[in-house]
Write an enzyme that holds these catalytic residues in place. Structure first.
Site, PDB file in Angstrom:
ATOM      1  N   ASN A  57      38.379  15.001  55.406  1.00 18.89           N
ATOM      2  CA  ASN A  57      38.880  15.155  54.041  1.00 18.89           C
ATOM      3  C   ASN A  57      38.867  16.622  53.658  1.00 18.89           C
ATOM      4  OD1 ASN A  57      39.646  13.636  51.510  1.00 18.89           O
ATOM      5  ND2 ASN A  57      38.047  14.985  50.725  1.00 18.89           N
ATOM      6  N   GLU A  58      40.022  17.126  53.316  1.00 16.82           N
ATOM      7  CA  GLU A  58      40.137  18.489  52.784  1.00 16.82           C
ATOM      8  C   GLU A  58      39.247  19.493  53.513  1.00 16.82           C
ATOM      9  OE1 GLU A  58      39.545  18.190  48.523  1.00 16.82           O
ATOM     10  OE2 GLU A  58      41.619  17.627  48.215  1.00 16.82           O
ATOM     11  N   GLU A 115      47.035  12.543  47.717  1.00 17.19           N
ATOM     12  CA  GLU A 115      46.259  12.271  46.504  1.00 17.19           C
ATOM     13  C   GLU A 115      46.960  12.907  45.309  1.00 17.19           C
ATOM     14  OE1 GLU A 115      42.200  13.620  46.470  1.00 17.19           O
ATOM     15  OE2 GLU A 115      41.859  13.025  48.538  1.00 17.19           O
TER      16      GLU A 115
HETATM   17  C1  GAL Z   1      40.001  15.662  46.102  1.00 14.77           C
HETATM   18  C2  GAL Z   1      39.152  14.894  47.097  1.00 14.77           C
HETATM   19  C3  GAL Z   1      38.914  13.465  46.632  1.00 14.77           C
HETATM   20  C4  GAL Z   1      38.510  13.427  45.194  1.00 14.77           C
HETATM   21  C5  GAL Z   1      39.533  14.155  44.374  1.00 14.77           C
HETATM   22  C6  GAL Z   1      39.271  14.157  42.904  1.00 14.77           C
HETATM   23  O1  GAL Z   1      39.878  17.035  46.274  1.00 14.77           O
HETATM   24  O2  GAL Z   1      39.773  14.868  48.345  1.00 14.77           O
HETATM   25  O3  GAL Z   1      37.931  12.873  47.460  1.00 14.77           O
HETATM   26  O4  GAL Z   1      37.238  13.993  45.034  1.00 14.77           O
HETATM   27  O5  GAL Z   1      39.613  15.494  44.787  1.00 14.77           O
HETATM   28  O6  GAL Z   1      40.283  14.843  42.203  1.00 14.77           O
END
Ligand code: GAL
Ligand code: ZN
Length: 679
Positions: A156-157, A313
């Protein structure tokens, strides 16, 4: 002939889904049942699962329990949905940090993190790499042939760096290889004679940091490169079992907005398609500006692999981590989702499906809130987005054929930030790149965002803003592009340093670029923040800020001259024919109007056109983009104004994909969009 390219070939449809963390709700009877029903109601066809599930999947070392994942994947499949399955390396179980502290990250201050947070792992640790490989192998064995699973979401990221002894050693090895095990070569490349910083051996080298060295620019730059290299190496380690056992499943990792630490142009080499997490700060100022900046990143992610990407996302309403967390206003919710699709996304995915009950994300927007119902404004807007995606499903897989491009480069950004000089209050590289991209965005012209090493042959116009670091490959690429007939717009600072951050000798822009542009830059005037200078182009005067470079002509024609300053009457903008192409040089930073004028001339001269009927900027806040499957053109028109209803003429009769009617123009309410198909 169809020219479609799919991100997930096993599921050639738009993905409408979310990050789903069902493991947070295992003790809550009925929640999973409710989720399945709500997913259908929301028109969601995908869930991304497993991102932070390691503690559930391997509760004790070597003891695996996949029962929750088995059940949830099964349920989603039976519910008619698909799964993008994550590898869990973004956060690790407590037992691992306790038993193997080497998996934890060490900061630039030399202090090792304790357990907690996420993304705080060492990328080099052999233990961590082995643990990740092992759990990924088990996931691949167990779910690789499950028809519900359509892709891998790796970690993740990815972000950050580690300064532990293992990473320092790996950095030294990286340098040894790069500089042919010759410390003299490194000393020259890094100009270490300066301040007696000469290294006697590779073993003396430490990463830059507050306690070590920050003034050696070559070191800083190579450290950034190493962090990208080591992250890619870590990804290769993660994906090795997946590549072996599930070659049919594509691999992606979610990337970020204005992300600084990693060179995504490079990183994209180890994934199959790009995906990213888009969280603009809507309504904080002019939404047109915010939309255009988000568009820049959508364009960049499409350009990384030159094919559709996934919006991995986004929030269906608000986030919880900005200074002020404001929900998206009605209309902008669906509009901002469809924005991604207009730029080449084959998905709209949210963070997250169901709002956490506790911990830091309990107030982050989600499709399903704490009330657990479908009866909310947010849920209804998600439903509406799902309905739109179903209506336009044939667009999935179609591509964008941009004829304009802006060069954006991480190495250049790092080098600009290194440079002590010009304005030390910030070089404004992002902002400058955004400004050139804006000109295309406002005119409804598709624009790619590319690396300086990219194949430029498809583009009629390329803009290279502030391309300060130009390595020999870039010089060759730009020269080749212009001589072959391309139109290149370069700016102040072009060709100042080479790949190890040494200034090019013999004048700038470097080497062959002087011939391409027919100019040489003699000095640069850095203006104080409130200071303004001016330049005249034709009979109009334009306002300049921040930088005015003073030029010497070597064959170029003057387009604009400075009208004040000690360089009054000298060239501010030049143009030069080179080979079959043209190279325009803008020696000064302007407030926007000069860029507009210059680029609109180039747009006219090169025949690059808007995807709608427009030969000047569209009404404020309105933009348009296109995709094609090789047979049809799909045009998206978006209105980010919260006030104005606008009418935009199309390039002929098209089918409105939302109503089925044939139309020649579209009328858009505030915060709305239209999607049209050629006949
Ligand atoms: C992203 C992350 C997610 C969640 C989201 C909230 O950066 O990958 O897991 O935390 O932010 O905005
Ligand atoms: Zn480390």
């Amino acid at each position: 002939m169809s020219e479609k390219q799919y991100t997930c070939p096993d599921f050639p449809h738009f993905i409408h889904g979310a990050d789903y963390n069902p493991e947070q709700w295992m003790d809550y009877k009925g929640v999973w049942d409710a989720d399945m029903e709500l997913m259908r109601e929301a028109h969601c066809n995908e869930m991304t699962v497993g991102i932070f599930s390691w503690a559930k999947l391997e509760p004790r070392e070597g003891e695996y329990d996949f029962s929750f994942l088995d059940e949830i994947i099964d349920r989603i499949g039976k519910n008619g949905g698909k799964v993008i399955l994550a590898t869990p390396s973004g956060a690790r179980p407590h037992w691992m940090a306790d038993k193997y502290p080497e998996v934890l990250r060490v900061g630039a201050d030399g202090v090792r993190a304790h357990f907690g947070g996420r993304h705080n792992h060492c990328f080099t640790s052999p233990v961590y790499r082995e643990k990740v490989r092992e759990i990924n192998r088990r996931l691949a064995e167990r779910y690789g042939n499950n028809p519900t699973v359509i892709a891998w979401h790796i970690s993740n990221e990815y972000s950050g760096e580690c300064h532990c002894p293992l990473c320092v050693q790996a950095f030294r090895d990286f340098l040894r290889e790069k500089y042919h095990n010759d410390i003299a070569e490194l000393n020259h490349a890094w100009w270490t004679t300066f301040w007696s910083h000469t290294y006697d051996s590779f073993d003396q080298i430490e990463p830059p940091g507050a306690l070590t060295e920050t003034g050696v620019h070559g070191l800083n730059l190579d450290w950034h490169r190493f962090v990208t290299h080591q992250t890619m190496d870590f990804i290769k380690n993660e994906t090795a079992p997946l590549r072996e056992l599930t070659p049919h499943l594509p691999v992606t990792t979610n990337m970020m907005y204005e992300f600084y630490d990693l060179d995504y142009h490079k990183l994209s080499e180890v994934i199959d398609f790009a995906s990213w997490d888009c969280y603009p700060e809507w309504h904080n100022g002019d939404d047109a500006v915010i939309a255009q900046r988000a568009a820049f990143w959508h364009d960049l992610y499409r350009s990384l692999k030159r094919k559709p990407f996934l919006l991995m996302e986004s929030t269906p309403s608000l986030v919880n981590w900005k200074p002020y967390n404001k929900p998206k206003r009605p209309g902008l919710d669906t509009l901002s989702s469809l924005q991604a699709v207009a730029h080449g996304s084959d998905s709209v995915q949210y963070f997250q499906w169901r709002k956490s009950r506790g911990s830091s994300e309990k107030f982050h927007g989600a499709v399903v809130g704490h009330d657990g119902t479908a009866d909310t404004r947010v849920f209804r807007s998600v439903q509406r987005t799902g309905e739109v995606l179903e209506k336009i499903d044939e667009i999935c897989g179609s591509i964008t054929k941009a004829r304009a491009a802006v060069i954006f480069d991480w190495e250049n950004m790092w080098a600009l930030d290194n440079s002590q000089g010009y304005s030390n209050e910030g070089k404004k590289y992002f902002e400058t790149c955004y400004e050139y991209h804006r000109v295309f965005w406002e005119r409804g012209i598709d624009c790619d965002i590319v690396s300086p090493h990219a194949d430029l042959s498809d583009y009629r116009i390329v803009v290279a803003p502030m391309l300060y670091l130009t390595d020999p490959e870039t010089i060759k690429n730009l020269t080749y592009y212009v001589s072959g007939g391309g139109t290149l717009l370069g700016t102040y600072m072009l060709g100042t340093v080479d790949e190890t951050d040494l200034c090019w000798l013999g004048g700038i822009p470097a080497t062959a670029l002087k011939d391409v542009f027919g100019i040489e830059a003699e000095e640069i005037d850095t203006l104080y923040p409130s200071e303004r200078q001016h330049a005249a182009l034709g009979d109009k005067e334009y306002t300049l800020q921040d930088y005015c470079e003073v030029l010497r002509l070597h064959g170029a024609t003057v387009l604009a001259k400075y009208t004040d300053g000690y360089y009054k009457d000298t060239p501010a903008v030049t143009t030069h024919g080179f080979g079959k192409g043209h190279a325009v040089y803008q020696a000064c930073r302007d407030d926007g109007a000069l860029k507009d004028e210059l680029l609109s001339r180039l747009i006219r001269n090169t025949g690059v056109y808007s995807v709608v009927l427009a030969d000047k900027p569209l009404p404020h806040g309105v933009t348009a983009h296109s995709r094609t499957d090789g047979e049809h053109t799909y045009v998206f028109v978006e209105n980010y104004s919260d006030q104005d209803t606008v009418t935009v003429p199309l390039r002929g009769e098209m089918v409105d994909m939302l109503t089925g009617e044939r139309v020649k123009e579209c009328t858009l309410q505030p915060y709305s969009f239209g999607i049209f198909k050629s006949l």
